[in-house]
Scaffold this active site. Structure first.
Site, mmCIF file in Angstrom:
data_model
loop_
_atom_site.group_PDB
_atom_site.id
_atom_site.type_symbol
_atom_site.label_atom_id
_atom_site.label_comp_id
_atom_site.label_asym_id
_atom_site.label_seq_id
_atom_site.Cartn_x
_atom_site.Cartn_y
_atom_site.Cartn_z
ATOM 1 C CG ASP A 76 0.814 7.513 -3.691
ATOM 2 O OD1 ASP A 76 0.685 8.331 -4.632
ATOM 3 O OD2 ASP A 76 0.275 7.675 -2.584
ATOM 4 C CG ASP A 104 -1.974 0.959 1.307
ATOM 5 O OD1 ASP A 104 -2.397 1.408 0.231
ATOM 6 O OD2 ASP A 104 -2.446 1.280 2.422
ATOM 7 C CG HIS A 105 -0.380 4.813 0.184
ATOM 8 N ND1 HIS A 105 -0.821 5.789 -0.661
ATOM 9 C CD2 HIS A 105 -1.464 4.400 0.888
ATOM 10 C CE1 HIS A 105 -2.118 5.981 -0.479
ATOM 11 N NE2 HIS A 105 -2.533 5.136 0.453
ATOM 12 C CG ASP A 110 -5.436 1.008 8.016
ATOM 13 O OD1 ASP A 110 -5.679 0.274 8.989
ATOM 14 O OD2 ASP A 110 -4.312 1.519 7.844
ATOM 15 C CG HIS A 144 -6.056 4.707 -1.771
ATOM 16 N ND1 HIS A 144 -4.970 4.276 -1.060
ATOM 17 C CD2 HIS A 144 -5.934 4.167 -3.011
ATOM 18 C CE1 HIS A 144 -4.218 3.511 -1.837
ATOM 19 N NE2 HIS A 144 -4.782 3.429 -3.028
HETATM 20 P P1 13P Z 1 -8.953 4.768 5.530
HETATM 21 O O1 13P Z 1 -8.062 5.584 6.397
HETATM 22 O O2 13P Z 1 -10.182 5.530 5.134
HETATM 23 O O3 13P Z 1 -9.299 3.446 6.133
HETATM 24 O O4 13P Z 1 -8.167 4.469 4.162
HETATM 25 C C1 13P Z 1 -7.211 3.443 4.097
HETATM 26 C C2 13P Z 1 -6.408 3.476 2.849
HETATM 27 O O5 13P Z 1 -6.706 4.131 1.883
HETATM 28 C C3 13P Z 1 -5.206 2.645 2.815
HETATM 29 O O6 13P Z 1 -4.460 2.856 1.653
HETATM 30 O O1 G3H Z 2 -3.153 4.836 3.620
HETATM 31 C C1 G3H Z 2 -2.597 4.601 4.679
HETATM 32 C C2 G3H Z 2 -2.956 3.381 5.453
HETATM 33 O O2 G3H Z 2 -4.051 3.622 6.295
HETATM 34 C C3 G3H Z 2 -1.745 2.851 6.175
HETATM 35 O O3 G3H Z 2 -1.406 3.637 7.265
HETATM 36 O O4 G3H Z 2 1.041 4.099 7.023
HETATM 37 O O5 G3H Z 2 -0.095 4.211 9.262
HETATM 38 O O6 G3H Z 2 0.301 2.013 8.160
HETATM 39 P P1 G3H Z 2 0.059 3.482 7.963
HETATM 40 ZN ZN ZN Z 3 -4.515 4.831 0.892
#
Ligand code: 13P
Ligand code: G3H
Ligand code: ZN
Length: 330
Positions: A115, A93-94, A277, A232
């Site tokens: 990203d 993710d990201h 998340d 997201h």
């Molecule tokens: P939320 O913070 O809305 O759960 O989004 C999570 C997310 O986009 C993780 O990449």
């Molecule tokens: O988009 C972000 C996700 O919620 C992940 O969050 O970087 O704190 O693990 P994090």
């Molecule tokens: Zn995200």
């Protein structure tokens, strides 16, 4: 080099094709520990839903790259033990650099997000195309992003959304070769997605946030028909969870998310992946706080992480069945 197929994982290609045809979205749940993983697998096995196990760079540091690989493999095998062959994607993710994406692929990830949305156009394209070239050699699928979500993204705080510009998406896809595209249409990360003054109130006095920009989504769909879109920042911030947290000593103020009916509408469109998340964090925190407050003599972690896991599972099943519609798709 570990091939994701040897871990029993799948990439996102086939899942997105089916989600597009069936007008539902695949849940992408962030995880970094065993209880979250158990809750995800149990929820998906009971609802027969495919799933994307999503790991941020911070989560990877927290959990350890080697443990994560075995946890993902364990998730596949645990699902089978529960009687269901759950299609599981292990997704970064990201991702914010080529090196991080490369390392994840070498450790068994089946999908990565690069990203580059904060970068100038040319740099976003160059970085994304480089990741795609490497990832596709290993049959790993790649998510890119155009547009910036308000809130915190990649440690960058943006006060306002920069909505995705539909006229840019075709050129981006052509120049990069990504398999899916994250867009900005009014969602944002975290539990405070809107300020109360941005919202109206319904007849019951409940705050109603401004609607997502479905006009932008529709324009994008017109330009790239059949191409998988990612949303997201799609937590709903359930107010019952916020109330439990605050009742038992929490201090969440003005926590407002995306209404579920809007996410249902998105899931029935070209949106094939919905990221959640924060709602999971809220569920775990609510359950743990309640145990701490009502059973102060308890000090066995299983006695508070267990209820956290159970509430998480309930939340995930609700998302799958009532919001994303990914149940009975295996
Ligand atoms: P939320 O913070 O809305 O759960 O989004 C999570 C997310 O986009 C993780 O990449
Ligand atoms: O988009 C972000 C996700 O919620 C992940 O969050 O970087 O704190 O693990 P994090
Ligand atoms: Zn995200």
């Amino acid at each position: 080099m570990i091939n994701f197929k040897d871990l029993g994982l799948v990439n996102s290609r086939e899942l997105f094709k089916k989600a597009m045809d069936g007008k539902y979205a695949i849940p992408a749940f962030n995880f970094n520990n065993m209880e979250q993983m158990q809750a995800i697998v149990q929820a998906c096995a009971e609802t027969k839903s495919p799933v994307i196990l999503q790991v941020s760079s911070g989560a990877r540091k927290y959990a350890n790259q080697t443990l994560l690989r075995y946890m993902a493999q364990g998730a596949v095998e645990y699902g089978r033990e529960l009687g269901v062959d759950i299609p599981i994607v292990l997704h970064l993710d990201h991702g914010n650099s080529f090196e991080l994406c490369q390392s994840c692929i070498e450790y068994g990830f089946s999908s990565v997000m690069i990203d580059g949305s904060h970068l100038p156009w040319d740099e976003n394209i160059a970085l994304t195309a480089k990741v795609v070239e490497y990832a596709h050699k290993h049959d790993v699928t790649v998510e890119g992003e155009l547009g910036v979500l308000a809130g915190i993204e990649d440690d960058v705080v943006a006060e306002h959304h920069t909505y995705t510009q539909p006229e840019e998406v075709e050129a981006f896809l052509k120049a990069t070769g990504v398999d899916s595209l994250a867009i900005s249409i009014g969602t944002s990360h975290g539990a405070n997605k809107f300020k109360p003054e941005q919202c109206t109130r319904d007849e019951n006095g409940i705050l109603v946030p401004p609607p997502l920009r479905f006009d932008i989504l529709e324009e994008i769909e017109k330009r790239i028909p059949g191409f998988p879109i990612v949303l997201h920042g799609a937590s709903s911030v359930p107010q019952d969870l916020v109330a439990i947290i605050n009742k038992y000593g929490g201090a969440l103020k003005d926590a407002i998310g995306i209404p579920e009916d809007q996410l249902r509408r998105a899931a029935s469109s070209a949106v094939c992946k919905i990221n959640i998340d924060s709602d999971g964090r809220l569920a775990m925190t609510a359950a743990v706080r309640e145990v701490f407050a009502t059973q102060p003599a308890e000090f066995d972690p299983r006695k508070y992480l267990g209820p956290g896991r159970d509430l998480l599972k309930k939340l995930y099943k609700h998302k799958i069945e009532n919001v994303l519609g990914s149940n009975n798709r295996i």
